[in-house]
Design a protein around this motif. Structure first.
Motif, short mmCIF file in Angstrom:
data_model
loop_
_atom_site.label_atom_id
_atom_site.label_comp_id
_atom_site.label_asym_id
_atom_site.label_seq_id
_atom_site.Cartn_x
_atom_site.Cartn_y
_atom_site.Cartn_z
N UNK A 15 3.03 8.35 12.22
CA UNK A 15 1.47 8.46 12.13
C UNK A 15 0.98 9.64 11.47
N UNK A 16 0.14 9.03 10.28
CA UNK A 16 -0.23 10.28 9.57
C UNK A 16 -1.94 9.95 9.48
N UNK A 17 -2.26 11.28 9.43
CA UNK A 17 -3.84 11.31 9.30
C UNK A 17 -4.38 10.68 7.97
N UNK A 18 -3.49 10.82 6.85
CA UNK A 18 -4.03 10.37 5.55
C UNK A 18 -3.04 9.74 4.68
N UNK A 19 -3.29 8.53 3.99
CA UNK A 19 -2.46 7.98 3.31
C UNK A 19 -1.49 8.68 2.46
N UNK A 20 -0.22 8.42 2.90
CA UNK A 20 0.96 9.45 2.25
C UNK A 20 0.93 9.16 0.77
N UNK A 69 7.99 1.86 10.57
CA UNK A 69 6.55 1.51 10.43
C UNK A 69 5.72 2.75 10.05
N UNK A 70 4.57 2.71 9.38
CA UNK A 70 3.64 3.90 9.02
C UNK A 70 2.00 3.30 9.57
N UNK A 71 1.65 4.32 10.51
CA UNK A 71 0.29 3.89 10.84
C UNK A 71 -0.49 5.27 10.18
N UNK A 72 -1.64 4.82 9.41
CA UNK A 72 -2.51 5.65 8.84
C UNK A 72 -3.82 5.87 9.25
N UNK A 73 -4.54 7.02 9.32
CA UNK A 73 -5.69 6.76 9.76
C UNK A 73 -6.78 6.50 8.47
N UNK A 74 -6.54 7.48 7.62
CA UNK A 74 -7.74 7.40 6.47
C UNK A 74 -7.00 7.06 5.18
N UNK A 75 -7.52 6.26 4.25
CA UNK A 75 -7.08 5.95 3.00
C UNK A 75 -7.34 7.47 2.25
N UNK A 76 -6.68 7.80 0.97
CA UNK A 76 -6.78 8.86 0.22
C UNK A 76 -7.31 8.41 -0.95
N UNK A 77 -8.68 9.02 -1.43
CA UNK A 77 -9.21 8.54 -2.71
C UNK A 77 -8.47 9.22 -4.08
N UNK A 78 -7.55 10.15 -3.65
CA UNK A 78 -7.06 11.09 -4.67
C UNK A 78 -6.19 9.94 -5.81
N UNK A 79 -6.20 10.19 -7.07
CA UNK A 79 -5.29 9.50 -8.05
C UNK A 79 -4.07 9.43 -7.65
N UNK A 80 -3.49 10.52 -6.76
CA UNK A 80 -2.10 10.60 -6.41
C UNK A 80 -1.78 9.74 -5.33
N UNK A 81 -2.56 9.28 -4.89
CA UNK A 81 -2.47 8.02 -3.50
C UNK A 81 -3.30 6.83 -3.99
N UNK A 82 -4.53 6.77 -3.68
CA UNK A 82 -5.49 5.77 -3.76
C UNK A 82 -4.86 4.14 -3.76
N UNK A 83 -4.04 4.06 -2.68
CA UNK A 83 -3.39 2.73 -2.47
C UNK A 83 -2.10 2.80 -2.98
N UNK A 84 -1.85 3.61 -3.97
CA UNK A 84 -0.29 3.55 -4.29
C UNK A 84 0.90 3.87 -3.31
#
Ligand SMILES: Nc1c(N[C@@H]2O[C@H](COP(=O)(O)O)[C@@H](O)[C@H]2O)[nH]c(=O)[nH]c1=O
Length: 142
Positions: free
Chosen positions: A61-66, A88-103
Motif C-alpha cells: 500500500x503506497x500513498x503515491x505512485x512508486x 499487488x500494489x495499491x496506490x492512493x494518488x498518482x505522481x505528476x513528476x516526470x520520474x513517475x507520471x504513469x511510468x
C-alpha cells in the motif's frame, strides 16, 4: 492505506525536495514492514520497507505512485517492488513528476503485478499536502 498515510505523516514537511510517501507491506492481514520517505527525501519509502523482508506475493500500500526512474539513476521503487516479487500494489494518488507520471504503475503492470489506483486518494492528497508537490512539479511556488 490509512496506516500508510499515518506512517507518512510522521515525516511531513521533512522530505524536501521530495514528497512524503508512506508504504505498508502486508501479507495475509499481517504487516511485514512499513516506512516513510526519509528526512531529506531519500531513501524512498518503498526502498526502506522492502529491506530485509520477503515480500513475495505480498500487497504494498503506497500513498503515491512508486517512482519509475530515480534522479540518481539507481533502481526505481517500481523495479524494486517487481524484483521483490510483490503480488499487488495499491496506490492512493498518482505522481505528476516526470520520474513517475504513469511510468511507475506501467512498469508494475507490464511485469504482471496488479495495480489499483485511488484508494483513500482524497485523504492522502489532503493529509500529505500533495497539492504543494503538484504545484512544485508544475513550476509554481507551493
Ligand atoms: N519520495 C518518494 C518518491 N518520490 C518521487 O520519486 C522521484 C525521484 O526521486 P529521487 O530519485 O529521490 O530524486 C521524485 O521526483 C518524486 O516524483 N517516490 C517514491 O516512490 N517513494 C518515495 O518515497
Amino acid at each position: 492505506m490509512r496506516r500508510a498515510i499515518a506512517v507518512a505523516r510522521a515525516n511531513l514537511g521533512k522530505t524536501a525536495p521530495n514528497p512524503v510517501v508512506g508504504c505498508v507491506i502486508v501479507r495475509d492481514g499481517v504487516i511485514l514492514a512499513e516506512a516513510a520517505t526519509a528526512p531529506g527525501g531519500r531513501p524512498h519509502a518503498e526502498e526502506q520497507a522492502l529491506r530485509g523482508i520477503d515480500a513475495s506475493g505480498a500487497t504494498a500500500y503506497v500513498t503515491l505512485e512508486p517512482c519509475g526512474e530515480r534522479s540518481s539513476g539507481a533502481a526505481s521503487c517500481s523495479l524494486l517492488l517487481v524484483k521483490a516479487g510483490i503480488g499487488r500494489v495499491v496506490i492512493a494518488c498518482e505522481d505528476p513528476s516526470p520520474y513517475a507520471a504513469g511510468q511507475g504503475s506501467e512498469r508494475l503492470t507490464a511485469a504482471g503485478v496488479p495495480v489499483e489506483i485511488g484508494l483513500l486518494a482524497d485523504e492522502a492528497f489532503a493529509t500529505l499536502h500533495y497539492q504543494a508537490w503538484k504545484d512544485a512539479v508544475n513550476g509554481h511556488q507551493p
